[in-house]
Design an enzyme around this catalytic site. Sequence first.
Site, short mmCIF file in Angstrom:
data_model
loop_
_atom_site.label_atom_id
_atom_site.label_comp_id
_atom_site.label_asym_id
_atom_site.label_seq_id
_atom_site.Cartn_x
_atom_site.Cartn_y
_atom_site.Cartn_z
N ASN A 7 0.87 -1.17 0.00
CA ASN A 7 0.00 0.00 0.00
C ASN A 7 0.92 1.22 0.00
OD1 ASN A 7 -1.69 2.13 0.58
ND2 ASN A 7 -2.69 1.14 2.32
N ARG A 91 -2.64 -1.88 -3.29
CA ARG A 91 -3.79 -1.00 -3.10
C ARG A 91 -3.62 0.16 -4.09
NH1 ARG A 91 -5.09 3.57 1.47
NH2 ARG A 91 -7.24 3.93 0.85
N HIS A 180 -12.22 3.70 0.09
CA HIS A 180 -12.27 2.62 1.09
C HIS A 180 -13.15 1.46 0.61
CE1 HIS A 180 -11.80 6.16 4.11
NE2 HIS A 180 -10.63 5.58 3.96
N ARG A 241 -9.51 16.19 7.73
CA ARG A 241 -10.30 16.64 6.57
C ARG A 241 -11.66 17.16 7.02
NH1 ARG A 241 -9.32 11.08 3.21
NH2 ARG A 241 -7.62 10.61 4.64
N ASN A 335 -12.73 0.70 17.79
CA ASN A 335 -12.20 0.89 19.15
C ASN A 335 -12.94 1.88 20.02
OD1 ASN A 335 -9.76 -0.85 19.14
ND2 ASN A 335 -9.25 0.43 17.39
N GLU A 385 -8.37 -4.90 4.90
CA GLU A 385 -8.16 -4.56 3.50
C GLU A 385 -7.02 -5.37 2.90
OE1 GLU A 385 -8.14 -0.65 5.32
OE2 GLU A 385 -8.90 0.18 3.45
N1 ADP Z 1 -8.40 2.83 20.98
C1 ADP Z 1 -8.76 3.80 20.14
N2 ADP Z 1 -9.71 4.69 20.49
C2 ADP Z 1 -10.06 5.68 19.67
N3 ADP Z 1 -9.53 5.87 18.46
C3 ADP Z 1 -8.59 5.03 18.05
C4 ADP Z 1 -8.15 3.94 18.86
N4 ADP Z 1 -7.20 3.26 18.18
C5 ADP Z 1 -7.04 3.90 17.01
N5 ADP Z 1 -7.86 4.96 16.92
C6 ADP Z 1 -8.01 5.93 15.83
O1 ADP Z 1 -7.88 5.27 14.58
C7 ADP Z 1 -7.21 6.15 13.67
C8 ADP Z 1 -6.50 5.33 12.62
O2 ADP Z 1 -7.43 4.48 12.02
P1 ADP Z 1 -7.02 3.63 10.73
O3 ADP Z 1 -8.21 2.86 10.32
O4 ADP Z 1 -5.78 2.88 11.02
O5 ADP Z 1 -6.78 4.83 9.74
P2 ADP Z 1 -6.05 5.01 8.36
O6 ADP Z 1 -6.02 3.67 7.69
O7 ADP Z 1 -6.94 5.98 7.68
O8 ADP Z 1 -4.70 5.55 8.66
C9 ADP Z 1 -6.27 6.96 14.52
O9 ADP Z 1 -6.13 8.24 13.98
C10 ADP Z 1 -6.95 7.00 15.86
O10 ADP Z 1 -7.63 8.23 15.97
C1 UVW Z 2 -8.72 7.16 0.35
C2 UVW Z 2 -8.52 7.46 1.80
O1 UVW Z 2 -9.14 8.34 2.35
O2 UVW Z 2 -7.68 6.69 2.46
P1 UVW Z 2 -7.19 6.83 3.96
O3 UVW Z 2 -8.38 6.73 4.84
O4 UVW Z 2 -6.24 5.67 4.10
O5 UVW Z 2 -6.51 8.17 4.07
MG MG Z 3 -7.07 2.69 6.39
#
Ligand code: ADP
Ligand code: UVW
Ligand code: MG
Length: 397
Positions: A7, A91, A180, A241, A335, A385
């Site tokens: 990714n 991805r 997503h 965002r 979470n 994913e």
């Molecule tokens: N225990 C938790 N409680 C609340 N929020 C959480 C917890 N663990 C992770 N997060 C949130 O999840 C976000 C990341 O989610 P994720 O699905 O990995 O995002 P991405 O793939 O978009 O980077 C973090 O920014 C954090 O805010």
């Molecule tokens: C497309 C997109 O928003 O991806 P991510 O949530 O990983 O930033």
């Molecule tokens: Mg993600």
Amino acid sequence: MKILVLNCGSSSIKYALYNMDDKSVMTSGGAERVGLDGAFVKVKLPNGEKKTVMHDIPEHTEGVKFIFSLLTDPEIGVIKDLNEIDAVGHRMVHGGEKFNKSVVLTDEVLKTFEECIDLAPLHNPANLKGVKAVSELMPGLPQVGVFDTAFHQTMPAHSYLYAIPYELYEKYGVRRYGFHGTSHRYVSKRVCDFLGVNPADKKVITCHIGNGGSIAAVDGGKCVDTSMGLTPLEGLMMGTRSGDIDGGAITFLEKKLCLDADGMSNLLNKKSGVLGITGISSDMREIESANDEGNERAKLALDMYSYRIKKYVGAYAAAMGGCDIIVFTAGVGENQASMREDVCKNMEYMGVKLDVEKNKTIRGEEAIISTPDSKVTVCVIPTDEELMIATDTMNLL
Ligand SMILES: Nc1ncnc2c1ncn2[C@@H]1O[C@H](COP(=O)(O)OP(=O)(O)O)[C@@H](O)[C@H]1O
Ligand SMILES: CC(=O)OP(=O)(O)O
Ligand SMILES: [Mg+2]
């Protein structure tokens, strides 16, 4: 069969090596700060141990090369020879209207994907670099592209079109694409397996709430609407965002702040959302702690965040003429129990009854969090994913 999932983001490269015989992850990790000073790779070993390796990564080719070298590293590697890898699944973020499912990456496919660069200038070039780096390192190794946009290609025109001159859709492809998709596809199907019901006759609302967040309305297994649009900026309030905002506010601010298009894009994509409202952080864990300590802006951000999700859930129930299942997934969705509770509050009118006590105990595991007499079943389903990408890759070989 061993499949590597890559990714490649704008400044990061996440990876996972799967043994598809038992669908286990042999190792996974991610390079961060690609193209910046102080780049490093975090590696998770099969025994769960984590290691951070510092390494200069000026661009993606070097990053992919270094990740390949870690896979065969005598100390932390998990394979002896790169030839053990049977294929790589990538991805790919924006496939425009060209891709409605995963495909084997040929020169022709890559040319078509390049035509979508304008639609995702931050994401698509990084994806392409990842593919090219693998081709250079291991010529002839099969590679598959799995698009964020593909699952949403079943949306009808009345949900994907913006009410702007139709020619702009025809000429520039300006419309809702959604993102997503790999996650929405996975959890909308997985929740039906988990509940032992047939996706063909269920109306499902999937809430992917991570750093980026989006909601999808999935009717009979097909996406009929989703909250992200031409780009991953529309819809929910996210970590950094803005999500939905009046186009008039954008032109107003461009004039007031003397911002050009790039400046405005930066403000809306990187300085807004939870970070913009709180001024503290984009990470919901930090916002929850700040709220616990009485920070008013943190409370406001949490209220805005779940209110926006609730509005979309209501809208999509209306769009589908009902809802049987609501799924929460991704970092926050899996979470943060308080967010799920806030979203589901006062939704009895549409048949949602949350089991408040049970909800509090669920983190990152598959579970039903509604009461047995709730008309709508509310679930937490951890997304995967990477496994989806590995599975698509295997199925295409
Ligand atoms: N225990 C938790 N409680 C609340 N929020 C959480 C917890 N663990 C992770 N997060 C949130 O999840 C976000 C990341 O989610 P994720 O699905 O990995 O995002 P991405 O793939 O978009 O980077 C973090 O920014 C954090 O805010
Ligand atoms: C497309 C997109 O928003 O991806 P991510 O949530 O990983 O930033
Ligand atoms: Mg993600």
